[in-house]
Design an enzyme around this catalytic site. Structure first.
Site, PDB file in Angstrom:
ATOM      1  CD  GLU A 279      13.805   4.424  10.085  1.00  0.00           C
ATOM      2  OE1 GLU A 279      14.579   3.002  10.460  1.00  0.00           O
ATOM      3  OE2 GLU A 279      13.986   5.364  10.313  1.00  0.00           O
TER       4      GLU A 279
ATOM      5  CE  LYS B 256      -1.649   3.043   2.892  1.00  0.00           C
ATOM      6  NZ  LYS B 256      -1.731   4.575   1.910  1.00  0.00           N
TER       7      LYS B 256
ATOM      8  CD  GLU C 257      10.123  14.296  10.611  1.00  0.00           C
ATOM      9  OE1 GLU C 257       8.752  13.656  11.088  1.00  0.00           O
ATOM     10  OE2 GLU C 257      11.051  13.524  10.266  1.00  0.00           O
TER      11      GLU C 257
ATOM     12  CB  CYS D  53      12.539  10.526   8.150  1.00  0.00           C
ATOM     13  SG  CYS D  53      13.505   8.591   6.499  1.00  0.00           S
TER      14      CYS D  53
HETATM   15  C1  UN1 Z   1      14.328   9.136   3.708  1.00  0.00           C
HETATM   16  O1  UN1 Z   1      14.756  10.352   4.373  1.00  0.00           O
HETATM   17  O2  UN1 Z   1      13.372   9.033   4.412  1.00  0.00           O
HETATM   18  O3  UN1 Z   1      19.528   8.476   3.248  1.00  0.00           O
HETATM   19  C2  UN1 Z   1      15.061   7.673   3.750  1.00  0.00           C
HETATM   20  C3  UN1 Z   1      19.476   8.973   2.656  1.00  0.00           C
HETATM   21  C4  UN1 Z   1      18.086   8.489   1.891  1.00  0.00           C
HETATM   22  C5  UN1 Z   1      17.058   7.639   2.516  1.00  0.00           C
HETATM   23  C6  UN1 Z   1      15.940   8.361   3.502  1.00  0.00           C
HETATM   24  N1  UN1 Z   1      19.526   7.772   1.260  1.00  0.00           N
HETATM   25  O4  UN1 Z   1      19.095  10.358   2.966  1.00  0.00           O
END
Ligand code: UN1
Length: 503
Positions: free
Chosen positions: A256, A181, A391, A290
């Site tokens: 995550e 999804k 965030e 993230c």
């Molecule tokens: C994310 O920000 O959800 O390390 C993943 C990084 C990328 C992945 C980020 N390879 O910024």
């Protein structure tokens, strides 16, 4: 909004090897965040019933797929990796159109899917277990990895192909089947990925795609007894719900979630390098990572020169349509996301932080039809302010002064999240001390907080994650479970756990 399907393609769910409409008969639109006149496509607004069909298909397919030798499963995945690589330009174009980040970044996203797929397919010939001596004579002891069954994969919009690949490919190579999804903001990249798996020869029912909202589709996956593992990337709030909903059926749950990553710029840092790092770490992907460097903690001795240079560079960033090769920062992914950015700008001003640049939505001329916002820097931010704690997921960076290395580490760790951190210093002792003391899953020295590579574990601590890691061989621990095996070839009853066994 009235749905105008006249020119746009209508895309379907993929269930048991067939492209099918939702039983709901409802659709949703996917529009380009740089220009909302551009309708990317129309997708199925699925229900719990569609999800149930997908679960049933995945459950039936599991009985065959788990018995396909892992090296054979891997052959299909190698083929898929090559197909993704061959179509990189078109896939990146579709992704920029639906998600907004610049082409260089969507190409990077697609490349990450290629890299992950090649890397994980290699695990088809490894997936090592252990062989150990037995306590008893004429007996072997070993452990092997076993698949879990049906995997639910729930993914975000910021890495529309990379993150699905981090989950789906290890799930498959381990012998699980998948119900996928994707985020409703980026269904096309998800669909492109699934089409390639289909073309590579992944059998019917092994990967199923159901588009639609979390309340209907996601919820159905989470409460189903037949789903044995769920891997989710998204916000901490939604992650908490995922965790709660998955708990009664004792699914393995991999989460995550959010980040509030810090870059620590010490008084001996190469400032030019640090400024470049903060620019890319803070404003890359419009801050919608993230791993984004949304906090920069700077030693007071270099605070002003750093800030001046950082602001000057941020002001010069070219904001625009990600499909234009000259653009450096694309739009926010949606109106809602831009509103969040604007809300935090107001909060920062209210809290008394100094707005050093940016701070406004861009709404006129070429920006009028998209969700653009100026790259924004707040200076003189106190570590306890909300803009330094929460965030934001947008182009907003908080610069926080500090007096020492120790204070920088304390500020860095002083948030609820623990994904990524970085230090800029020439002092090897400080670099190693910070590497040990930052309570994060990822750490960088003289590089920004972003740019994780697929063959190392990815994930974080505290409110970022729940102890699992994806990417690297760590992903195998999410998508397989151990079975310990004892083989007695003595031909008689050898009794274990009996004292004074015969030697
Ligand atoms: C994310 O920000 O959800 O390390 C993943 C990084 C990328 C992945 C980020 N390879 O910024």
């Amino acid at each position: 909004m009235a749905i105008t399907t006249a020119k746009a393609t209508t895309y379907h769910n993929f269930i048991d090897g067939a492209w099918v409409p939702s039983v709901s008969g409802d659709l949703f639109e996917n529009r380009n965040p740089a220009n909302t006149d551009d309708l990317v496509g129309v997708f199925q607004k699925s229900t719990a019933v569609d999800a149930q069909h997908a679960i049933e298909a995945a459950r039936a397919a599991y009985e065959r797929w788990r018995l396909v030798p892992a090296p054979r499963r891997a052959e299909l995945l190698f083929r898929a990796a090559q197909l993704i690589a061959d179509r990189k330009d078109a896939l990146a174009h579709d992704m920029t159109r639906e998600m907004g980040k610049v082409l260089a970044e969507t190409r990077g996203d697609v490349q990450e899917a290629v890299d992950m797929t090649f890397f994980m397919a290699g695990e088809g010939r490894r997936q090592y277990g252990q062989t150990v001596p037995s306590e008893l004579r004429d007996k072997f002891a070993m452990s092997i990895r076993q698949p879990l069954g049906v995997s639910a994969v729930i993914t975000p919009w910021n890495f529309p192909m990379a993150i699905p690949s981090w989950k789906i490919i290890p799930a498959l190579v381990c012998g699980n089947t998948v119900v996928f999804k994707p985020a409703t903001l980026t269904p096309l990249s998800a669909l492109n990925f699934v089409r390639i798996l289909e073309e590579a020869g992944v059998p019917s029912g092994v990967v199923n795609l159901v588009t639609g909202g979390g309340g209907e589709v996601g919820n159905a996956l989470l409460v189903s007894d037949d789903v044995r593992v769920v891997s989710f990337t998204g916000s901490t709030d939604v992650g908490r719900t995922v965790s709660e909903k998955a708990a009664p059926t004792f699914k393995k749950t991999h989460l995550e979630m959010g980040g509030k990553n810090v870059m620590m710029v010490m008084d001996d840092a190469n400032l030019e390098l640090a400024v470049e790092g903060c620019l890319w770490g803070g404003f890359g992907t419009t801050g919608q990572r993230c791993t984004a460097a949304s906090r920069v903690v700077v030693h007071e001795k270099v605070y002003q020169p750093f800030l001046d240079a950082f602001v000057e560079r941020a002001k010069a960033l070219r904001v625009g349509d990600g499909l234009d090769p000259g653009t450096e920062v694309g739009p926010s992914v949606s109106e809602g996301q831009r509103e969040t950015v604007m809300k935090y700008v107001a909060i920062g001003l209210d809290e008394g932080a100094a707005l050093a640049c940016g701070g406004h939505a861009l709404t006129s001329g070429a920006y009028a039809r998209g969700f653009f916002h100026e790259p924004t820097i707040f200076a003189d931010v106190a570590p306890s302010m909300r803009i330094a704690q929460e965030e934001i997921f947008g182009p907003v960076v908080s610069v926080i002064p500090c007096r020492s290395f120790e204070e920088a580490v304390a500020i860095g760790n002083g948030v609820e999240y623990g994904l990524s951190a970085s230090i800029y210093t020439q002092d090897v002792n400080r670099a190693f001390a910070a590497m040990r003391d930052m309570y994060t899953g990822i750490f960088y020295v003289n590089a920004p907080t972003i740019g994780a590579e697929v063959h190392l574990p990815f994930g974080g601590t505290k409110s970022t994650g729940n102890g699992h890691r994806e990417a690297g061989t760590a992903a195998l621990d999410v998508f397989s479970e151990w079975k310990s095996i004892y083989v007695d070839f003595s031909g008689k009853l050898q009794r274990a756990q009996i004292d004074a066994a015969e030697i």
